[in-house]
Design an enzyme around this catalytic site. Structure first.
Site, PDB file in Angstrom:
ATOM      1  N   THR A  66       0.833  -1.202   0.000  1.00 19.74           N
ATOM      2  CA  THR A  66       0.000   0.000   0.000  1.00 19.74           C
ATOM      3  C   THR A  66       0.865   1.249   0.000  1.00 19.74           C
ATOM      4  OG1 THR A  66      -1.783  -1.139   1.185  1.00 19.74           O
ATOM      5  CG2 THR A  66      -1.811   1.263   1.212  1.00 19.74           C
ATOM      6  N   TYR A  68      -0.370   9.809  -8.265  1.00 18.07           N
ATOM      7  CA  TYR A  68      -0.252   8.384  -7.962  1.00 18.07           C
ATOM      8  C   TYR A  68      -0.767   7.532  -9.107  1.00 18.07           C
ATOM      9  CZ  TYR A  68       0.181  10.579  -3.431  1.00 18.07           C
ATOM     10  OH  TYR A  68       0.562  11.395  -2.401  1.00 18.07           O
ATOM     11  N   TRP A  86       2.795   1.539  -3.333  1.00 14.83           N
ATOM     12  CA  TRP A  86       1.901   1.840  -4.448  1.00 14.83           C
ATOM     13  C   TRP A  86       1.716   3.335  -4.604  1.00 14.83           C
ATOM     14  CZ3 TRP A  86      -2.841   4.388  -4.547  1.00 14.83           C
ATOM     15  CH2 TRP A  86      -3.531   4.334  -5.749  1.00 14.83           C
ATOM     16  N   HIS A  87       1.689   4.051  -3.490  1.00  5.82           N
ATOM     17  CA  HIS A  87       1.435   5.484  -3.543  1.00  5.82           C
ATOM     18  C   HIS A  87       2.607   6.258  -4.140  1.00  5.82           C
ATOM     19  CE1 HIS A  87      -1.960   4.628  -0.829  1.00  5.82           C
ATOM     20  NE2 HIS A  87      -2.443   5.771  -1.260  1.00  5.82           N
ATOM     21  N   GLY A  88       3.803   5.713  -4.060  1.00  5.53           N
ATOM     22  CA  GLY A  88       4.922   6.436  -4.640  1.00  5.53           C
ATOM     23  C   GLY A  88       6.254   5.774  -4.369  1.00  5.53           C
TER      24      GLY A  88
END
Length: 417
Positions: A261, A417, A264-266
């Site tokens: 998680t 994102y 995934w955002h960066g």
């Protein structure tokens, strides 16, 4: 007036006959992840390899396609849902429609293929849906333009002043405002996407359920970015075994989910630490959930602690590196002081910002009370209540336009994102 939209499958090239075996699924998912890695994580990996091993690899200039993370997650949902039998394969047009459906392509929501596919042939366009969709779009614009962007402008002023000196209260005010900004910014976009989809006949589930009312980080993640949480639960957590294989395995599965998680955002250590922090607290909550001491803690204490953690963790989103994050924390704790401060918190927290902040806090918490929601639904069902709602929304739309004209461009935070 009601229009039923049905695909003409005879004119579309069908891929229904393709049988997706396990090896095909694995290769497909790996290919999708490889594309995502190339655009989003390659330079991050090269940078860290060079740092730890001093190899001297060259970074590449890569322009990532808009919404690459959301598109890849949708593609994985498509393949896995077909493989597990939870949905049937669509024709090529249906598949492309799902992957490139414009309301959700940039910042989600990440709708599962099984939910999207069921509506392609059965969706209906009618007056009620169009009205509800337009209303939802107006609410989304209001959240973005009246609240999120105004909070963002104040945050920008505080950050500029920080180069010359700010006080502790201003530093904490900036943290609070960013907590409100990221919620209203992303919730506003979700409202717009859901509203546009509704006009086109699609009914998407809610992406937010008043997350700032949560009394634990676990509950927060059941209320925040619900589509992302659902995706990770369906395609990572449950396939790993979920909570069916004992406490130790459950803890490992949760750790994997929150690590993914975060990343995934960066491609940054701030996002990884953000995910690890949330995951660590969720694991602790899972361990102590049945303990008597946990049940004795007052709800107000649980809520206060949870919101404090969320507020501090959002700062990892605001900064691109850990040094900037710790520099701001140092100001918040009073460890970094300034000999001269031109603008104090009284300048930033003017009458307008007090009103907007109060509205933002109440809108994210009190308005989520079940009694208020039920009362609203009952009032809107009446002709007078519906007319009052539409008049209020019209006023919100006008105010939103004024805010848009009078302020500079502020892109949605989740666009990156």
């Amino acid at each position: 007036m009601e229009i039923k939209l049905v695909n003409n499958e005879e004119k579309c090239i069908s891929i229904q006959s393709f049988v997706l075996g396990k090896k095909t699924i694995i290769c497909g998912v790996l290919l999708i992840l490889a594309i995502l890695f190339n655009y989003k994580y390659l330079n991050f990996s090269i940078k860290n390899i060079n740092y730890f091993f001093d190899i001297g690899l060259k970074e590449r200039t890569i322009l990532a396609p808009l919404g690459i993370s959301f598109i890849t997650f949708s593609a994985i949902s498509y393949l896995v849902d077909i493989y597990t039998g939870k949905a049937k394969a669509g024709n090529i047009i249906d598949c492309l429609l799902y992957l490139t459906f414009f309301p959700k392509i940039v910042s989600g929501p990440i709708v599962l293929w099984r939910d999207f596919q069921n509506q392609i042939q059965t969706r209906e366009i009618n007056i009620n849906k169009c009205v509800n969709g337009v209303n939802r779009i107006i609410i989304g614009f209001a959240k973005k333009l009246i609240l999120a962007d105004m909070f963002g402008m104040c945050i920008g002023e505080i950050q500029k002043s920080a180069a010359y000196g700010i006080d502790i209260i201003s530093a904490w005010l900036c943290v609070l405002l960013y907590m409100l900004q990221i919620y209203y910014d992303f919730a506003g976009y979700s409202d717009i996407a859901i509203g546009v989809a509704k006009i086109l006949g699609f009914d998407f589930k809610e992406n937010f359920n008043f997350p700032y009312r949560s009394r634990s980080i676990s509950e927060f993640w059941r209320r925040w970015h619900i589509f992302l949480g659902t995706w990770f639960r369906e395609y990572v957590y449950i396939p790993l075994g979920g909570s069916r294989m004992g406490k130790t395995r459950t803890i490992i599965n949760l750790a994997v989910v929150f690590f993914l998680t975060g990343i995934w955002h960066g491609a940054s250590w701030t996002y990884i630490i953000w995910g690890a922090t949330n995951g660590g607290i969720v694991i602790i909550e899972r361990i102590i959930s049945d303990k008597s001491i946990n049940k004795k803690i007052p709800n107000i204490i649980k809520w206060s602690f949870s919101m404090f953690v969320v507020m501090i963790c959002w700062e990892l989103f605001r900064f691109q590196n850990m040094s900037d994050f710790w520099s701001w924390v140092s100001i918040m704790l009073g460890r970094t002081t300034f000999a001269h401060i031109d603008l104090t918190w009284r300048y930033f927290l003017d009458y307008r910002m007090i009103v907007l902040t109060s509205i933002g806090i109440l809108g994210a918490t009190v308005l989520g009370e079940s009694k208020i929601l039920v009362a609203k639904e009952q009032i809107v069902k009446t002709k007078i209540g519906f007319a009052m709602q539409e008049a209020l929304l019209l006023c919100l739309f006008v105010v939103s336009l004024f805010c848009m004209v009078s302020s500079s461009y502020h892109p949605f935070i989740y666009f990156q994102y």
